[in-house]
Design a protein around this motif. Structure first.
Motif, PDB file in Angstrom:
ATOM      1  N   SER A 232     -26.873 -11.848 -74.215  1.00  0.00           N
ATOM      2  CA  SER A 232     -26.331 -14.007 -75.246  1.00  0.00           C
ATOM      3  C   SER A 232     -27.674 -14.114 -75.730  1.00  0.00           C
ATOM      4  O   SER A 232     -27.610 -14.971 -76.423  1.00  0.00           O
ATOM      5  CB  SER A 232     -25.514 -14.651 -73.695  1.00  0.00           C
ATOM      6  OG  SER A 232     -26.458 -14.751 -72.525  1.00  0.00           O
ATOM      7  N   THR A 233     -28.873 -13.934 -75.520  1.00  0.00           N
ATOM      8  CA  THR A 233     -30.226 -14.700 -75.723  1.00  0.00           C
ATOM      9  C   THR A 233     -30.582 -13.340 -76.579  1.00  0.00           C
ATOM     10  O   THR A 233     -30.694 -12.351 -76.968  1.00  0.00           O
ATOM     11  CB  THR A 233     -30.918 -14.589 -74.381  1.00  0.00           C
ATOM     12  OG1 THR A 233     -31.436 -13.576 -74.180  1.00  0.00           O
ATOM     13  CG2 THR A 233     -30.446 -15.417 -73.416  1.00  0.00           C
ATOM     14  N   SER A 234     -31.135 -14.540 -78.074  1.00  0.00           N
ATOM     15  CA  SER A 234     -32.225 -13.820 -79.006  1.00  0.00           C
ATOM     16  C   SER A 234     -33.394 -14.020 -79.087  1.00  0.00           C
ATOM     17  O   SER A 234     -34.100 -14.220 -78.216  1.00  0.00           O
ATOM     18  CB  SER A 234     -31.681 -13.982 -80.005  1.00  0.00           C
ATOM     19  OG  SER A 234     -32.264 -15.254 -79.986  1.00  0.00           O
TER      20      SER A 234
ATOM     21  N   TYR B 155     -35.537  -7.080 -73.741  1.00  0.00           N
ATOM     22  CA  TYR B 155     -34.919  -5.999 -73.084  1.00  0.00           C
ATOM     23  C   TYR B 155     -34.946  -5.162 -72.218  1.00  0.00           C
ATOM     24  O   TYR B 155     -35.742  -4.533 -72.470  1.00  0.00           O
ATOM     25  CB  TYR B 155     -33.794  -5.812 -74.235  1.00  0.00           C
ATOM     26  CG  TYR B 155     -33.429  -7.591 -74.618  1.00  0.00           C
ATOM     27  CD1 TYR B 155     -32.325  -8.513 -74.085  1.00  0.00           C
ATOM     28  CD2 TYR B 155     -33.697  -7.689 -76.487  1.00  0.00           C
ATOM     29  CE1 TYR B 155     -31.855  -9.871 -75.167  1.00  0.00           C
ATOM     30  CE2 TYR B 155     -33.474  -8.352 -76.853  1.00  0.00           C
ATOM     31  CZ  TYR B 155     -33.030 -10.056 -76.895  1.00  0.00           C
ATOM     32  OH  TYR B 155     -32.834 -10.508 -77.173  1.00  0.00           O
ATOM     33  N   GLN B 156     -33.777  -5.034 -70.999  1.00  0.00           N
ATOM     34  CA  GLN B 156     -33.925  -3.848 -70.551  1.00  0.00           C
ATOM     35  C   GLN B 156     -32.531  -3.508 -69.669  1.00  0.00           C
ATOM     36  O   GLN B 156     -32.079  -4.069 -69.524  1.00  0.00           O
ATOM     37  CB  GLN B 156     -34.581  -3.527 -69.290  1.00  0.00           C
ATOM     38  CG  GLN B 156     -34.719  -2.799 -68.694  1.00  0.00           C
ATOM     39  CD  GLN B 156     -34.876  -1.296 -69.473  1.00  0.00           C
ATOM     40  OE1 GLN B 156     -36.247  -0.994 -69.734  1.00  0.00           O
ATOM     41  NE2 GLN B 156     -34.142  -0.261 -69.735  1.00  0.00           N
TER      42      GLN B 156
ATOM     43  N   THR C  72     -33.607  -0.761 -74.858  1.00  0.00           N
ATOM     44  CA  THR C  72     -34.298  -2.217 -75.211  1.00  0.00           C
ATOM     45  C   THR C  72     -34.285  -2.899 -76.385  1.00  0.00           C
ATOM     46  O   THR C  72     -34.828  -4.018 -75.906  1.00  0.00           O
ATOM     47  CB  THR C  72     -36.066  -1.816 -74.978  1.00  0.00           C
ATOM     48  OG1 THR C  72     -35.783  -0.615 -76.413  1.00  0.00           O
ATOM     49  CG2 THR C  72     -36.757  -0.794 -73.615  1.00  0.00           C
ATOM     50  N   THR C  73     -33.281  -3.212 -76.243  1.00  0.00           N
ATOM     51  CA  THR C  73     -32.546  -3.236 -77.331  1.00  0.00           C
ATOM     52  C   THR C  73     -31.849  -4.678 -77.598  1.00  0.00           C
ATOM     53  O   THR C  73     -31.424  -5.190 -76.210  1.00  0.00           O
ATOM     54  CB  THR C  73     -32.041  -2.981 -78.688  1.00  0.00           C
ATOM     55  OG1 THR C  73     -30.832  -2.265 -78.765  1.00  0.00           O
ATOM     56  CG2 THR C  73     -33.357  -1.963 -79.771  1.00  0.00           C
ATOM     57  N   GLN C  74     -31.522  -6.037 -78.227  1.00  0.00           N
ATOM     58  CA  GLN C  74     -30.460  -6.828 -77.889  1.00  0.00           C
ATOM     59  C   GLN C  74     -29.186  -6.159 -77.101  1.00  0.00           C
ATOM     60  O   GLN C  74     -27.872  -7.144 -76.828  1.00  0.00           O
ATOM     61  CB  GLN C  74     -30.283  -8.064 -78.593  1.00  0.00           C
ATOM     62  CG  GLN C  74     -29.123  -9.016 -78.243  1.00  0.00           C
ATOM     63  CD  GLN C  74     -29.632 -10.579 -79.766  1.00  0.00           C
ATOM     64  OE1 GLN C  74     -30.212 -10.221 -79.990  1.00  0.00           O
ATOM     65  NE2 GLN C  74     -28.443 -11.497 -78.796  1.00  0.00           N
ATOM     66  N   THR C  75     -28.734  -5.516 -78.167  1.00  0.00           N
ATOM     67  CA  THR C  75     -27.741  -4.701 -78.454  1.00  0.00           C
ATOM     68  C   THR C  75     -27.123  -3.368 -77.991  1.00  0.00           C
ATOM     69  O   THR C  75     -28.694  -2.227 -78.011  1.00  0.00           O
ATOM     70  CB  THR C  75     -26.646  -5.356 -80.060  1.00  0.00           C
ATOM     71  OG1 THR C  75     -27.185  -3.674 -80.649  1.00  0.00           O
ATOM     72  CG2 THR C  75     -26.221  -5.788 -80.256  1.00  0.00           C
TER      73      THR C  75
ATOM     74  N   VAL D  66     -33.760  -9.744 -68.937  1.00  0.00           N
ATOM     75  CA  VAL D  66     -34.758 -10.581 -70.002  1.00  0.00           C
ATOM     76  C   VAL D  66     -36.067 -10.944 -69.863  1.00  0.00           C
ATOM     77  O   VAL D  66     -35.168 -11.356 -68.905  1.00  0.00           O
ATOM     78  CB  VAL D  66     -33.865 -11.557 -71.312  1.00  0.00           C
ATOM     79  CG1 VAL D  66     -32.983 -10.702 -71.160  1.00  0.00           C
ATOM     80  CG2 VAL D  66     -33.379 -12.659 -70.328  1.00  0.00           C
ATOM     81  N   SER D  67     -37.107 -11.164 -70.181  1.00  0.00           N
ATOM     82  CA  SER D  67     -37.797 -11.776 -69.921  1.00  0.00           C
ATOM     83  C   SER D  67     -38.663 -12.172 -71.475  1.00  0.00           C
ATOM     84  O   SER D  67     -38.789 -11.757 -72.645  1.00  0.00           O
ATOM     85  CB  SER D  67     -39.403 -10.005 -69.696  1.00  0.00           C
ATOM     86  OG  SER D  67     -38.685  -9.406 -68.743  1.00  0.00           O
TER      87      SER D  67
END
Length: 526
Positions: free
Chosen positions: A387-389, A393-394, A409-412, A425-426
């Motif tokens: 949900s975040t941008s 990502y992991q 490691t991408t948003q999708t 998310v970090s």
């Protein structure tokens, strides 16, 4: 167990929109049957189409006025109008046509008033000088000065000054007296005076002014009270080093009014001393100066009520004080050396570090607090999305003790198998993990008689994506109009990276002439 295959044959007809720009004088009747008397940019009308997809047209109308007005003018003596004629009398029936570029000519009627110009004489009589309406002050008689009086009608009047100046006499009354003097004004003066005046009334109205020049010589028997430091030399020529209240002296006056004065003398001592001070960094002394280094030479005069000021010398020792900044970054909150827990960024908190020298050090906290991200994993267009941008990502496998999934490691993220997944998310040093989400892997393609799955990821995308699991062969990318926009070849079921970022945002399909597969949509985003 025998599934059916249905194929969609869909025709999408467009709906057109447009703007009908019109210009008219006074009013305009549009295709909607309405008559508009003012400019309009919001009226719309539906044009019915045979294919059932009606068009919407918006009116952009400019209404230009056709005016018939009155030009009201006021002038002095004569006036030349826009028709080129010069009128010397008032007129309210002359007309003129004003041609407009938009074709809507206006008719203007002249309403003219002609006002006369007046001349007058202002007769005045004054004493010594006279300030007239022109702002000038006249000190002599005159009959030729003129001034223009501005009238509301715009026709100014000319006034001529006829002025008569009568003289006023002035004089000085010099007097000398002892003690006091009573003048012609009835007042008694006890001190010398050069400013008192008195008016002597004259028959012609221009009174004379007399000024008093009075000298009052004292006749005194008094006490001369003096205060001095160490010693004092009096008017008798003697120097006194001790207080005295019995010495006397005669003051001889030229006017014969001698005075006797007695001395009342107080002798006060003068003191000197050293002011020893110790400070950190700087010290502001009684002289108002701030010293940043040790000093043993500065002096200051201490004013005493007795008039005998004291001199004090500064003996100052400056010890250094250290200052520094402690830069920290934390997630949600941070507990500093002052024992306080900070939940917001700050650069103003300070803490004193005690030093043996007595000059403590000051440290300033430069703290950045980052908020912990709030994240959730959701199903979007057949894949998982965070949900975040703009984070790191992991993706995690919840069925394998939340183990990290390699290269996810991408948003999708599009899993290769059915299971439960979460995303960690970090952001700026703060981490957060979403709840686990159930994902059902689906078949997206068939090759020959064998059931072969292939995947497109990420999907949606920005034009760059992977296709995995397609059998070897040639494939095409088609737009929704059925036109081929790209082709590629797959060998040995390898993962194929495609770059369609040069295409417009839209929805596309994967097809093949050699391999019978179900159409699969690829969404390309901006």
């Amino acid at each position: 167990g025998c599934d059916s295959i249905v194929t969609l044959n869909l025709t999408i007809n467009p709906v057109k929109t447009g703007i009908d720009t019109k210009t008219a004088c006074e009013s305009y009747t549009w295709i909607d049957g309405k008559t508009y008397t003012a400019s309009n940019t919001t009226a719309t009308h539906k044009l019915v189409a045979k294919n059932g997809c009606d068009s919407i047209v918006t009116l952009n109308l400019t209404i230009n006025p056709v005016k018939t007005g009155i030009d009201t003018q006021t002038a002095c003596v004569s006036y030349t109008w826009i028709d080129g004629k010069t009128y010397t009398a008032s007129n309210n029936n002359a007309t003129h046509k004003l041609t407009a570029k938009n074709g809507c000519d206006s008719i203007v009627t002249l309403n003219l008033t002609i006002n006369p110009v007046k001349t007058e004489v202002d007769t005045q009589t004054a004493c010594v000088s006279y300030t007239w309406i022109d702002g000038k002050t006249y000190t002599a008689s005159t009959n030729n000065a003129t001034h223009t009086l501005v009238a509301k009608s715009g026709c100014d009047s000319i006034v001529t000054l006829n002025l008569t100046i009568n003289p006023v006499k002035t004089g000085v009354d010099t007097q000398t007296a002892c003690g006091s003097y009573t003048w012609i004004d009835g007042k008694t003066y006890t001190v010398s005076n050069t400013t008192a005046t008195h008016t002597l009334v004259a028959k012609n109205g221009c009174d004379s002014i007399v000024t008093l020049n009075l000298t009052i010589n004292p006749v005194k028997t008094g006490i001369d009270t003096k205060t001095a430091c160490v010693s004092y030399t009096w008017i008798d020529g003697k120097t006194y080093t001790a207080s005295n209240n019995n010495a006397t002296h005669k003051l001889t006056a030229k006017n014969g009014c001698d005075s006797i004065v007695a001395l009342n003398l107080t002798i006060n001592p003068v003191k000197t001393g050293i002011d020893t001070k110790t400070a950190c960094v700087s010290y502001t002394w009684i002289d108002g100066n701030s010293y940043t280094a040790s000093n043993t030479t500065a002096t200051h005069k201490l004013v005493a009520k007795s008039g005998c000021d004291s001199i004090v010398t500064l003996n100052l020792t400056i010890n250094p004080v250290k200052t520094g900044a402690d830069t920290k970054t934390a997630c949600v909150s941070y507990t500093w050396i002052d024992g306080k827990t900070y939940t917001a960024s700050t650069n103003s908190a300070t803490h004193k570090l005690v030093a043996k020298s007595g000059c403590d050090s000051i440290v300033t906290l430069n703290l950045t607090i980052n908020d912990k991200p709030i994240v959730s994993a959701t199903l979007q267009n057949g894949s998982l999305a965070a949900s975040t941008s703009n984070d790191t990502y992991q993706w995690l496998d919840c069925d394998s003790n939340t183990a990290a999934i390699a290269n996810a490691t991408t948003q999708t993220f599009l899993p290769t198998k059915t299971g439960n997944y979460a995303v960690k998310v970090s952001l700026k040093g703060c981490e957060a993990t979403s709840a686990c989400v159930k994902f059902e892997a689906q078949t997206t393609g068939i090759a020959d008689a064998n059931h072969v799955e292939f995947r497109i990821y990420p999907n949606p995308n920005q034009g760059i994506f992977n296709i995995a699991g397609l059998p070897s062969g040639s494939y095409k990318i088609m737009n929704l109009m059925g036109a081929e926009v790209f082709d590629f070849t797959v060998e040995n079921l390898e993962v194929q990276l495609l770059n369609l970022s040069h295409l417009a945002k839209g929805v596309y399909q994967v097809t093949s002439d050699a391999v019978k597969i179900m159409h699969n949509k690829v969404v390309i985003m901006d």
